[in-house]
Design an enzyme around this catalytic site. Structure first.
Site, PDB file in Angstrom:
ATOM      1  N   LYS A  79       0.860  -1.176   0.000  1.00 48.12           N
ATOM      2  CA  LYS A  79       0.000   0.000   0.000  1.00 48.12           C
ATOM      3  C   LYS A  79       0.895   1.223   0.000  1.00 48.12           C
ATOM      4  O   LYS A  79       1.647   1.448   0.933  1.00 48.12           O
ATOM      5  CB  LYS A  79      -0.912  -0.001   1.222  1.00 48.12           C
ATOM      6  CG  LYS A  79      -1.938  -1.110   1.195  1.00 48.12           C
ATOM      7  CD  LYS A  79      -2.787  -1.108   2.451  1.00 48.12           C
ATOM      8  CE  LYS A  79      -3.802  -2.207   2.421  1.00 48.12           C
ATOM      9  NZ  LYS A  79      -3.217  -3.528   2.608  1.00 48.12           N
ATOM     10  N   GLY A 109      -7.153  -4.093   1.371  1.00 48.48           N
ATOM     11  CA  GLY A 109      -8.346  -3.964   2.194  1.00 48.48           C
ATOM     12  C   GLY A 109      -8.030  -3.225   3.479  1.00 48.48           C
ATOM     13  O   GLY A 109      -6.869  -3.114   3.858  1.00 48.48           O
ATOM     14  N   ALA A 113      -2.680  -7.213   9.839  1.00 50.24           N
ATOM     15  CA  ALA A 113      -2.131  -8.566   9.915  1.00 50.24           C
ATOM     16  C   ALA A 113      -2.635  -9.302  11.151  1.00 50.24           C
ATOM     17  O   ALA A 113      -2.982 -10.481  11.080  1.00 50.24           O
ATOM     18  CB  ALA A 113      -0.605  -8.503   9.918  1.00 50.24           C
ATOM     19  N   LYS A 164      -5.652   5.123   2.696  1.00 51.53           N
ATOM     20  CA  LYS A 164      -5.983   4.554   4.009  1.00 51.53           C
ATOM     21  C   LYS A 164      -4.777   4.616   4.932  1.00 51.53           C
ATOM     22  O   LYS A 164      -4.892   4.953   6.104  1.00 51.53           O
ATOM     23  CB  LYS A 164      -6.480   3.114   3.843  1.00 51.53           C
ATOM     24  CG  LYS A 164      -6.660   2.352   5.131  1.00 51.53           C
ATOM     25  CD  LYS A 164      -5.636   1.253   5.091  1.00 51.53           C
ATOM     26  CE  LYS A 164      -5.565   0.472   6.332  1.00 51.53           C
ATOM     27  NZ  LYS A 164      -4.274  -0.089   6.605  1.00 51.53           N
TER      28      LYS A 164
END
Length: 175
Positions: A79, A109, A113, A164
């Site tokens: 990401k 998403g 983890a 995000k």
């Protein structure tokens, strides 16, 4: 803070099925095998999942380019956007490995983890410009507690994942 070499972590995972450095107190599946030997990790695989710090992707792919298996599906879990070039992670993968977009997917998403390893209900998106690869990626990662949806909007999914992380890090600095 105790520093451990990668080999110490690899040994801990392989011998005790734990990773106390990142997931203290969590038992890992016995089927997980860790290695520091990248050539053995690349041997006889159907897909390669990239899960490393986003800003190190280019350097690692350049280092691995000559031994990277040809024709294998590449699934990015990274990401971010590369500093300096502003390229998305899949763009870097395609540029360095010289592979078509139909061979690249992402798994993204708003999950952590620890949530996944504890088998808490979470959702994710498997995205690829190829619907067939998005479907195959979703099937590969789906589990009763891990629901994976599909998309062909790779750009939107990658940018949402990058955003995000920015929003999440801003929340943590204001606490």
């Amino acid at each position: 803070m105790l520093f451990r070499s990668n080999q110490v972590v690899v040994d801990e995972i392989n011998q005790h099925h734990t990773n106390n450095r990142s997931l203290a107190g969590v038992a890992l599946a016995e089927s997980i095998i860790a290695t520091t030997d990248i050539e053995s990790a690349f041997a006889e695989v159907g897909a390669i999942v990239l899960a490393l710090p986003a800003q190190s992707l280019r350097a690692n792919l350049n280092k691995w380019r000559e031994i990277f298996p040809k024709g294998v599906v590449v699934i990015s879990t990274l990401k971010g956007v590369e500093l300096g070039t502003h390229l998305r992670m899949t763009e870097i993968v395609q540029e360095i490995l010289e592979i078509p977009h139909e061979q690249v997917a992402i798994l993204t998403g708003p999950n952590l983890a620890r949530e996944v390893i504890l088998r808490q209900p979470v959702g994710a998106v498997a995205a690829s410009e190829s619907q067939a690869l998005a479907d195959a990626t979703a099937e590969l990662f789906s589990a009763p507690y891990f629901r994976v949806y599909t998309s062909t909007d790779v750009i939107g999914c990658e940018l949402a994942g990058a955003a995000k992380n920015v929003i999440r890090s801003e929340e943590h600095t204001s606490e």
